[in-house]
Design a protein around this motif. Structure first.
Motif, PDB file in Angstrom:
ATOM      1  N   ASP A   1      -6.734  -1.154 -12.501  1.00  0.00           N
ATOM      2  CA  ASP A   1      -6.532  -2.319 -11.631  1.00  0.00           C
ATOM      3  C   ASP A   1      -5.890  -1.983 -10.285  1.00  0.00           C
ATOM      4  O   ASP A   1      -5.237  -2.812  -9.670  1.00  0.00           O
ATOM      5  CB  ASP A   1      -5.704  -3.398 -12.340  1.00  0.00           C
ATOM      6  CG  ASP A   1      -6.434  -3.940 -13.556  1.00  0.00           C
ATOM      7  OD1 ASP A   1      -7.676  -3.963 -13.536  1.00  0.00           O
ATOM      8  OD2 ASP A   1      -5.764  -4.337 -14.525  1.00  0.00           O
ATOM      9  N   ILE A   2      -6.086  -0.747  -9.823  1.00  0.00           N
ATOM     10  CA  ILE A   2      -5.617  -0.348  -8.500  1.00  0.00           C
ATOM     11  C   ILE A   2      -6.778   0.282  -7.750  1.00  0.00           C
ATOM     12  O   ILE A   2      -7.409   1.221  -8.238  1.00  0.00           O
ATOM     13  CB  ILE A   2      -4.441   0.652  -8.574  1.00  0.00           C
ATOM     14  CG1 ILE A   2      -3.233  -0.007  -9.232  1.00  0.00           C
ATOM     15  CG2 ILE A   2      -4.083   1.166  -7.184  1.00  0.00           C
ATOM     16  CD1 ILE A   2      -2.064   0.918  -9.452  1.00  0.00           C
ATOM     17  N   MET A   3      -7.065  -0.253  -6.584  1.00  0.00           N
ATOM     18  CA  MET A   3      -8.055   0.369  -5.714  1.00  0.00           C
ATOM     19  C   MET A   3      -7.305   1.374  -4.846  1.00  0.00           C
ATOM     20  O   MET A   3      -6.326   1.026  -4.191  1.00  0.00           O
ATOM     21  CB  MET A   3      -8.766  -0.640  -4.841  1.00  0.00           C
ATOM     22  CG  MET A   3      -9.803   0.013  -3.976  1.00  0.00           C
ATOM     23  SD  MET A   3     -10.707  -1.181  -3.038  1.00  0.00           S
ATOM     24  CE  MET A   3     -11.985  -0.160  -2.382  1.00  0.00           C
ATOM     25  N   HIS A   4      -7.760   2.614  -4.884  1.00  0.00           N
ATOM     26  CA  HIS A   4      -7.124   3.701  -4.138  1.00  0.00           C
ATOM     27  C   HIS A   4      -8.102   4.162  -3.066  1.00  0.00           C
ATOM     28  O   HIS A   4      -9.187   4.642  -3.387  1.00  0.00           O
ATOM     29  CB  HIS A   4      -6.773   4.836  -5.103  1.00  0.00           C
ATOM     30  CG  HIS A   4      -6.168   6.025  -4.450  1.00  0.00           C
ATOM     31  ND1 HIS A   4      -5.972   7.208  -5.113  1.00  0.00           N
ATOM     32  CD2 HIS A   4      -5.719   6.244  -3.195  1.00  0.00           C
ATOM     33  CE1 HIS A   4      -5.435   8.091  -4.300  1.00  0.00           C
ATOM     34  NE2 HIS A   4      -5.282   7.527  -3.127  1.00  0.00           N
TER      35      HIS A   4
ATOM     36  N   ASN B   1      -3.283  -3.337  -5.249  1.00  0.00           N
ATOM     37  CA  ASN B   1      -3.178  -3.865  -6.609  1.00  0.00           C
ATOM     38  C   ASN B   1      -4.152  -5.019  -6.775  1.00  0.00           C
ATOM     39  O   ASN B   1      -4.150  -5.954  -5.975  1.00  0.00           O
ATOM     40  CB  ASN B   1      -1.762  -4.361  -6.895  1.00  0.00           C
ATOM     41  CG  ASN B   1      -0.770  -3.231  -7.003  1.00  0.00           C
ATOM     42  OD1 ASN B   1      -1.070  -2.203  -7.590  1.00  0.00           O
ATOM     43  ND2 ASN B   1       0.398  -3.418  -6.432  1.00  0.00           N
ATOM     44  N   LEU B   2      -4.960  -4.941  -7.799  1.00  0.00           N
ATOM     45  CA  LEU B   2      -5.896  -6.011  -8.119  1.00  0.00           C
ATOM     46  C   LEU B   2      -5.272  -6.847  -9.227  1.00  0.00           C
ATOM     47  O   LEU B   2      -4.948  -6.330 -10.280  1.00  0.00           O
ATOM     48  CB  LEU B   2      -7.239  -5.431  -8.560  1.00  0.00           C
ATOM     49  CG  LEU B   2      -7.865  -4.454  -7.558  1.00  0.00           C
ATOM     50  CD1 LEU B   2      -9.094  -3.805  -8.169  1.00  0.00           C
ATOM     51  CD2 LEU B   2      -8.206  -5.165  -6.269  1.00  0.00           C
ATOM     52  N   PHE B   3      -5.092  -8.124  -8.984  1.00  0.00           N
ATOM     53  CA  PHE B   3      -4.375  -8.969  -9.924  1.00  0.00           C
ATOM     54  C   PHE B   3      -5.298  -9.665 -10.909  1.00  0.00           C
ATOM     55  O   PHE B   3      -4.883 -10.501 -11.677  1.00  0.00           O
ATOM     56  CB  PHE B   3      -3.531  -9.990  -9.160  1.00  0.00           C
ATOM     57  CG  PHE B   3      -2.489  -9.322  -8.313  1.00  0.00           C
ATOM     58  CD1 PHE B   3      -1.377  -8.734  -8.886  1.00  0.00           C
ATOM     59  CD2 PHE B   3      -2.641  -9.244  -6.937  1.00  0.00           C
ATOM     60  CE1 PHE B   3      -0.412  -8.100  -8.117  1.00  0.00           C
ATOM     61  CE2 PHE B   3      -1.679  -8.617  -6.162  1.00  0.00           C
ATOM     62  CZ  PHE B   3      -0.566  -8.047  -6.748  1.00  0.00           C
TER      63      PHE B   3
ATOM     64  N   PHE C   1       0.294  -6.705   1.417  1.00  0.00           N
ATOM     65  CA  PHE C   1      -1.132  -6.405   1.318  1.00  0.00           C
ATOM     66  C   PHE C   1      -1.405  -5.186   0.440  1.00  0.00           C
ATOM     67  O   PHE C   1      -2.301  -5.213  -0.379  1.00  0.00           O
ATOM     68  CB  PHE C   1      -1.732  -6.159   2.707  1.00  0.00           C
ATOM     69  CG  PHE C   1      -2.230  -7.403   3.357  1.00  0.00           C
ATOM     70  CD1 PHE C   1      -3.571  -7.712   3.374  1.00  0.00           C
ATOM     71  CD2 PHE C   1      -1.345  -8.292   3.961  1.00  0.00           C
ATOM     72  CE1 PHE C   1      -4.029  -8.863   3.969  1.00  0.00           C
ATOM     73  CE2 PHE C   1      -1.793  -9.443   4.558  1.00  0.00           C
ATOM     74  CZ  PHE C   1      -3.134  -9.746   4.562  1.00  0.00           C
ATOM     75  N   PHE C   2      -0.672  -4.104   0.661  1.00  0.00           N
ATOM     76  CA  PHE C   2      -0.899  -2.882  -0.096  1.00  0.00           C
ATOM     77  C   PHE C   2       0.282  -1.942   0.068  1.00  0.00           C
ATOM     78  O   PHE C   2       1.178  -2.198   0.865  1.00  0.00           O
ATOM     79  CB  PHE C   2      -2.205  -2.193   0.301  1.00  0.00           C
ATOM     80  CG  PHE C   2      -2.318  -1.842   1.771  1.00  0.00           C
ATOM     81  CD1 PHE C   2      -1.706  -0.716   2.300  1.00  0.00           C
ATOM     82  CD2 PHE C   2      -3.070  -2.633   2.626  1.00  0.00           C
ATOM     83  CE1 PHE C   2      -1.824  -0.379   3.641  1.00  0.00           C
ATOM     84  CE2 PHE C   2      -3.202  -2.309   3.970  1.00  0.00           C
ATOM     85  CZ  PHE C   2      -2.578  -1.179   4.471  1.00  0.00           C
TER      86      PHE C   2
END
Length: 156
Positions: free
Chosen positions: A83-86, A33-35, A18-19
Motif C-alpha cells: 500500500d505504498i507507491m514508491h 501512502n495509499l489508504f 502529500f507524501f
C-alpha cells in the motif's frame, strides 16, 4: 547503510500531507501512502525529465508538478508494495542536494537543507573511500557542495 537518511521528509502543501521523500547522491525517492486498495493497473504515472504526472485512472491527478531538478527518465520508475507507491527518480546531476522533489513547493528549512548537504557529502566521501567509515564524521562550519567540492564527483 550507515549514511542513509535517518528519516524521511514530509511533503506538505497548503497544510495537507502529500507524501514522504528522501534522497541519496544518485536518487530522490517519493513514498505515497495509499489508504485504500487500488490495483496497480489503475495507476497512471508518467515521469518526464522535468515533470511527474500521477493519478488513479478516472480521478483528478494526485501529482502534476515540475521537479526541483531534471531526472534521468530511463532510470526512473515506480513500484507498488504494501500500500505504498514508491517513485524512484534518478538525479541527472549526481550529488546535487534537492531541497524538495517539487519545484517551488515544500522546501526544506535552511537547517534541514544543511543537514542533507552534509549527509550527502559524507556519502560522497564514503563512495570515494570505501575502506573508511565516515558515519561519525562531522563538519565544523559550512559544508561544501558535494557535487563540486575538490574537482567534483568522480565517475567510473
Amino acid at each position: 547503510e550507515k549514511l542513509a537518511p535517518e528519516k524521511r521528509h514530509s511533503f506538505i502543501h497548503n497544510g495537507q500531507f502529500f507524501f514522504e521523500w528522501d534522497q541519496t547522491l544518485e536518487e530522490v525517492n517519493i513514498y505515497i501512502n495509499l489508504f485504500f486498495y487500488v490495483h496497480s493497473k489503475q495507476f497512471y504515472c508518467k515521469i518526464q525529465s522535468k515533470h511527474v504526472f500521477f493519478c488513479i485512472k478516472g480521478s483528478p491527478p494526485y501529482l502534476n508538478h515540475d521537479f526541483f531538478c531534471p531526472v534521468k527518465t530511463d532510470s526512473s520508475f515506480w513500484t507498488l508494495e504494501d500500500d505504498i507507491m514508491h517513485i524512484t527518480l534518478q538525479k541527472r546531476e549526481k550529488g546535487k542536494t534537492w531541497s524538495s522533489p517539487i519545484l517551488g513547493e515544500g522546501q526544506l528549512d535552511p537547517y534541514s537543507s544543511d543537514l542533507e548537504q552534509k549527509r550527502l557529502m559524507l556519502q560522497r566521501f564514503q563512495e570515494e573511500n570505501p575502506g573508511f567509515d565516515f558515519s561519525q564524521a562531522q563538519f565544523s562550519g559550512s559544508c561544501p557542495d558535494p557535487r563540486t567540492f575538490m574537482g567534483g564527483i568522480r565517475s567510473d
